[in-house]
Design a protein around this motif. Structure first.
Motif, PDB file in Angstrom:
ATOM      1  N   VAL A  82       0.931  -1.324   0.199  1.00  0.00           N
ATOM      2  CA  VAL A  82       0.094   0.066   0.049  1.00  0.00           C
ATOM      3  C   VAL A  82       1.016   1.141  -0.050  1.00  0.00           C
ATOM      4  CG1 VAL A  82      -1.664   1.400   1.398  1.00  0.00           C
ATOM      5  CG2 VAL A  82      -1.982  -1.031   1.116  1.00  0.00           C
ATOM      6  N   ASN A  83       2.091   1.187   0.752  1.00  0.00           N
ATOM      7  CA  ASN A  83       2.738   2.346   0.877  1.00  0.00           C
ATOM      8  C   ASN A  83       3.567   2.574  -0.324  1.00  0.00           C
ATOM      9  OD1 ASN A  83       1.899   3.182   3.360  1.00  0.00           O
ATOM     10  ND2 ASN A  83       3.359   2.027   4.491  1.00  0.00           N
ATOM     11  N   THR A  84       4.115   1.659  -0.905  1.00  0.00           N
ATOM     12  CA  THR A  84       4.841   1.641  -2.140  1.00  0.00           C
ATOM     13  C   THR A  84       4.404   0.471  -3.190  1.00  0.00           C
ATOM     14  OG1 THR A  84       6.791   1.992  -0.784  1.00  0.00           O
ATOM     15  CG2 THR A  84       7.284   1.569  -2.932  1.00  0.00           C
ATOM     16  N   PRO A  85       3.200   0.964  -3.867  1.00  0.00           N
ATOM     17  CA  PRO A  85       2.716  -0.096  -4.650  1.00  0.00           C
ATOM     18  C   PRO A  85       3.624  -0.540  -5.893  1.00  0.00           C
ATOM     19  CG  PRO A  85       1.216   1.892  -4.510  1.00  0.00           C
ATOM     20  CD  PRO A  85       2.759   2.214  -3.971  1.00  0.00           C
ATOM     21  N   PRO A  86       3.723  -1.875  -5.784  1.00  0.00           N
ATOM     22  CA  PRO A  86       4.752  -2.644  -6.580  1.00  0.00           C
ATOM     23  C   PRO A  86       4.222  -2.427  -8.117  1.00  0.00           C
ATOM     24  CG  PRO A  86       3.359  -4.270  -5.734  1.00  0.00           C
ATOM     25  CD  PRO A  86       2.990  -2.987  -4.949  1.00  0.00           C
ATOM     26  N   ARG A  87       5.134  -1.958  -9.300  1.00  0.00           N
ATOM     27  CA  ARG A  87       4.675  -1.850 -10.505  1.00  0.00           C
ATOM     28  C   ARG A  87       5.368  -2.937 -11.185  1.00  0.00           C
ATOM     29  NH1 ARG A  87       0.488   1.289  -9.237  1.00  0.00           N
ATOM     30  NH2 ARG A  87       1.309   2.902  -8.062  1.00  0.00           N
ATOM     31  N   THR A  88       6.370  -3.614 -10.704  1.00  0.00           N
ATOM     32  CA  THR A  88       7.433  -4.710 -11.416  1.00  0.00           C
ATOM     33  C   THR A  88       7.382  -5.903 -10.562  1.00  0.00           C
ATOM     34  OG1 THR A  88       9.205  -3.988 -10.637  1.00  0.00           O
ATOM     35  CG2 THR A  88       8.597  -2.877 -12.549  1.00  0.00           C
ATOM     36  N   GLU A  89       7.650  -7.104 -11.089  1.00  0.00           N
ATOM     37  CA  GLU A  89       8.078  -8.284 -10.650  1.00  0.00           C
ATOM     38  C   GLU A  89       8.972  -8.126  -9.473  1.00  0.00           C
ATOM     39  OE1 GLU A  89       8.426 -11.249 -13.496  1.00  0.00           O
ATOM     40  OE2 GLU A  89       6.481 -10.951 -14.492  1.00  0.00           O
ATOM     41  N   LEU A  90       9.966  -7.531 -10.015  1.00  0.00           N
ATOM     42  CA  LEU A  90      11.222  -7.086  -8.892  1.00  0.00           C
ATOM     43  C   LEU A  90      10.724  -6.401  -7.745  1.00  0.00           C
ATOM     44  CD1 LEU A  90      14.117  -7.037  -8.206  1.00  0.00           C
ATOM     45  CD2 LEU A  90      14.426  -4.897  -9.639  1.00  0.00           C
ATOM     46  N   GLU A  91       9.933  -5.486  -7.703  1.00  0.00           N
ATOM     47  CA  GLU A  91       9.502  -4.883  -6.571  1.00  0.00           C
ATOM     48  C   GLU A  91       8.644  -5.657  -5.703  1.00  0.00           C
ATOM     49  OE1 GLU A  91       7.518  -1.865  -8.586  1.00  0.00           O
ATOM     50  OE2 GLU A  91       8.879  -0.260  -8.166  1.00  0.00           O
ATOM     51  N   ILE A  92       7.911  -6.627  -6.293  1.00  0.00           N
ATOM     52  CA  ILE A  92       7.381  -7.611  -5.313  1.00  0.00           C
ATOM     53  C   ILE A  92       8.230  -8.529  -4.822  1.00  0.00           C
ATOM     54  CG2 ILE A  92       5.719  -9.702  -5.607  1.00  0.00           C
ATOM     55  CD1 ILE A  92       4.104  -8.177  -7.780  1.00  0.00           C
ATOM     56  N   GLN A  93       9.236  -8.982  -5.489  1.00  0.00           N
ATOM     57  CA  GLN A  93      10.368  -9.748  -4.678  1.00  0.00           C
ATOM     58  C   GLN A  93      11.061  -9.066  -3.678  1.00  0.00           C
ATOM     59  OE1 GLN A  93      13.044 -10.890  -8.176  1.00  0.00           O
ATOM     60  NE2 GLN A  93      11.316 -12.466  -8.872  1.00  0.00           N
ATOM     61  N   LEU A  94      11.099  -7.829  -3.736  1.00  0.00           N
ATOM     62  CA  LEU A  94      12.122  -7.224  -2.721  1.00  0.00           C
ATOM     63  C   LEU A  94      10.946  -6.949  -1.464  1.00  0.00           C
ATOM     64  CD1 LEU A  94      13.487  -4.208  -4.883  1.00  0.00           C
ATOM     65  CD2 LEU A  94      14.572  -6.321  -3.907  1.00  0.00           C
ATOM     66  N   ILE A  95       9.547  -6.841  -1.648  1.00  0.00           N
ATOM     67  CA  ILE A  95       8.541  -6.701  -0.718  1.00  0.00           C
ATOM     68  C   ILE A  95       8.235  -8.185  -0.080  1.00  0.00           C
ATOM     69  CG2 ILE A  95       6.424  -6.179   0.048  1.00  0.00           C
ATOM     70  CD1 ILE A  95       6.518  -3.807  -2.188  1.00  0.00           C
ATOM     71  N   ALA A  96       8.116  -9.051  -0.794  1.00  0.00           N
ATOM     72  CA  ALA A  96       7.737 -10.489  -0.263  1.00  0.00           C
ATOM     73  C   ALA A  96       8.656 -11.422  -0.265  1.00  0.00           C
ATOM     74  CB  ALA A  96       6.308 -11.122  -1.055  1.00  0.00           C
ATOM     75  N   GLN A  97       9.257 -11.681   1.136  1.00  0.00           N
ATOM     76  CA  GLN A  97      10.138 -12.479   1.291  1.00  0.00           C
ATOM     77  C   GLN A  97       9.590 -14.084   0.379  1.00  0.00           C
ATOM     78  OE1 GLN A  97      11.225 -13.051   5.444  1.00  0.00           O
ATOM     79  NE2 GLN A  97      12.123 -11.201   5.517  1.00  0.00           N
ATOM     80  N   GLU A  98      10.586 -14.559  -0.229  1.00  0.00           N
ATOM     81  CA  GLU A  98      10.383 -15.969  -0.782  1.00  0.00           C
ATOM     82  C   GLU A  98       9.147 -15.941  -1.668  1.00  0.00           C
ATOM     83  OE1 GLU A  98      10.218 -18.716   2.609  1.00  0.00           O
ATOM     84  OE2 GLU A  98      12.440 -18.504   3.098  1.00  0.00           O
ATOM     85  N   SER A  99       8.942 -14.864  -2.346  1.00  0.00           N
ATOM     86  CA  SER A  99       8.046 -14.762  -3.257  1.00  0.00           C
ATOM     87  C   SER A  99       7.891 -15.831  -4.482  1.00  0.00           C
ATOM     88  CB  SER A  99       8.058 -13.201  -3.944  1.00  0.00           C
ATOM     89  OG  SER A  99       9.148 -12.968  -4.675  1.00  0.00           O
TER      90      SER A  99
END
Length: 124
Positions: A82-99
């Protein structure tokens, strides 16, 4: 002042900005408070207005979080999205551990689509 319940609730940047704007408005109407509190309030609101939370509202945040309900994400990861909406797959990998293990490619695409639809980027 002491903390009675650590982590009783998490606030997203939008909520913090709203609270600080109310505090700033109330201190301007009343007598001036300590200079340091006013400075911190002003600087924080000024910073948050340059982030994505400027275009957010409670309905868009709720819609985004409702869309994430069935995914394997922690509360903290959802808050970060919510604070930093992910726009790429990389951003999701940085936010979610073991994504890679917890989220399918379809889940990742769904998160990016939800972020773009519900939490538009701040263009300024």
């Amino acid at each position: 002042m002491e903390t009675t319940k650590v982590n009783a609730a998490f606030l997203c940047n939008y909520e913090v900005m709203q609270i600080l704007q109310q505090l700033k408005d109330s201190t301007q109407k009343k007598h001036k408070r300590e200079g340091s509190l006013a400075t911190v309030t002003y600087e924080t609101v000024h910073y948050l207005q340059d982030t994505d939370c400027k275009k957010q509202n409670p309905a868009s945040i709720k819609k985004f979080l409702d869309g994430l309900k069935n995914l394997k994400l922690t509360k903290t990861e959802k808050l970060m999205m919510v604070n930093t909406p992910p726009r790429t797959e990389l951003e999701i990998q940085l936010i979610a551990q073991e994504s890679e293990e917890r989220l399918s490619e379809e889940d990742v695409r769904k998160i990016i689509k939800l972020a773009n639809e519900c939490l538009p980027a701040n263009d300024s």
